[in-house]
Design a protein around this motif. Structure first.
Motif, PDB file in Angstrom:
ATOM      1  N   ASP A   3      -8.590  -3.194  10.698  1.00 38.81           N
ATOM      2  CA  ASP A   3      -7.711  -4.365  10.677  1.00 38.81           C
ATOM      3  C   ASP A   3      -6.645  -4.270  11.761  1.00 38.81           C
ATOM      4  O   ASP A   3      -6.318  -5.270  12.404  1.00 38.81           O
ATOM      5  N   ALA A   7      -6.195  -6.878  14.769  1.00 38.70           N
ATOM      6  CA  ALA A   7      -4.924  -7.569  14.993  1.00 38.70           C
ATOM      7  C   ALA A   7      -4.448  -7.379  16.434  1.00 38.70           C
ATOM      8  O   ALA A   7      -3.995  -8.336  17.075  1.00 38.70           O
ATOM      9  N   VAL A  55       3.700 -12.498   6.791  1.00 37.33           N
ATOM     10  CA  VAL A  55       2.391 -13.149   6.963  1.00 37.33           C
ATOM     11  C   VAL A  55       1.270 -12.222   6.485  1.00 37.33           C
ATOM     12  O   VAL A  55       0.379 -12.641   5.748  1.00 37.33           O
ATOM     13  N   VAL A  56       1.318 -10.965   6.908  1.00 37.52           N
ATOM     14  CA  VAL A  56       0.279 -10.022   6.487  1.00 37.52           C
ATOM     15  C   VAL A  56       0.323  -9.840   4.974  1.00 37.52           C
ATOM     16  O   VAL A  56      -0.722  -9.799   4.308  1.00 37.52           O
ATOM     17  N   TRP A  57       1.512  -9.760   4.403  1.00 33.88           N
ATOM     18  CA  TRP A  57       1.644  -9.595   2.964  1.00 33.88           C
ATOM     19  C   TRP A  57       1.046 -10.802   2.225  1.00 33.88           C
ATOM     20  O   TRP A  57       0.341 -10.637   1.229  1.00 33.88           O
ATOM     21  N   LEU A  58       1.320 -12.008   2.720  1.00 34.54           N
ATOM     22  CA  LEU A  58       0.778 -13.212   2.074  1.00 34.54           C
ATOM     23  C   LEU A  58      -0.743 -13.275   2.206  1.00 34.54           C
ATOM     24  O   LEU A  58      -1.438 -13.651   1.249  1.00 34.54           O
ATOM     25  N   VAL A  59      -1.271 -12.912   3.356  1.00 32.07           N
ATOM     26  CA  VAL A  59      -2.714 -12.976   3.564  1.00 32.07           C
ATOM     27  C   VAL A  59      -3.429 -11.905   2.764  1.00 32.07           C
ATOM     28  O   VAL A  59      -4.475 -12.153   2.184  1.00 32.07           O
ATOM     29  N   ARG A  60      -2.853 -10.723   2.750  1.00 29.08           N
ATOM     30  CA  ARG A  60      -3.494  -9.590   2.064  1.00 29.08           C
ATOM     31  C   ARG A  60      -3.193  -9.536   0.573  1.00 29.08           C
ATOM     32  O   ARG A  60      -3.895  -8.858  -0.167  1.00 29.08           O
TER      33      ARG A  60
END
Length: 61
Positions: A3, A7, A55-60
């Motif tokens: 990942d 990225a 953003v990463v926290w929301l996506v993951r």
């Protein structure tokens, strides 16, 4: 690790597209950054990093 590499690759693609599409604006932006004081650059870096983490926290999540 995959990942992270994906990225980094995506960042390189986006930066390359911006540079290819708008080289004059990119050059002007780099000149402006070089003239800017360090404190606002640090604050901007921290804010952008925080948005990236969110953003990463929301996506993951």
């Amino acid at each position: 690790m995959r990942d992270l590499l994906a990225a980094i690759g995506l960042v390189l693609v986006l930066e390359g597209l911006v540079l290819a599409a708008f080289p004059g604006a990119w050059r002007s932006a780099v000149k402006a950054v070089l003239k800017a004081p360090e404190t606002p650059l640090r604050i901007s870096g921290l804010l952008v990093g925080a948005v990236g983490v969110i953003v990463v926290w929301l996506v993951r999540g």
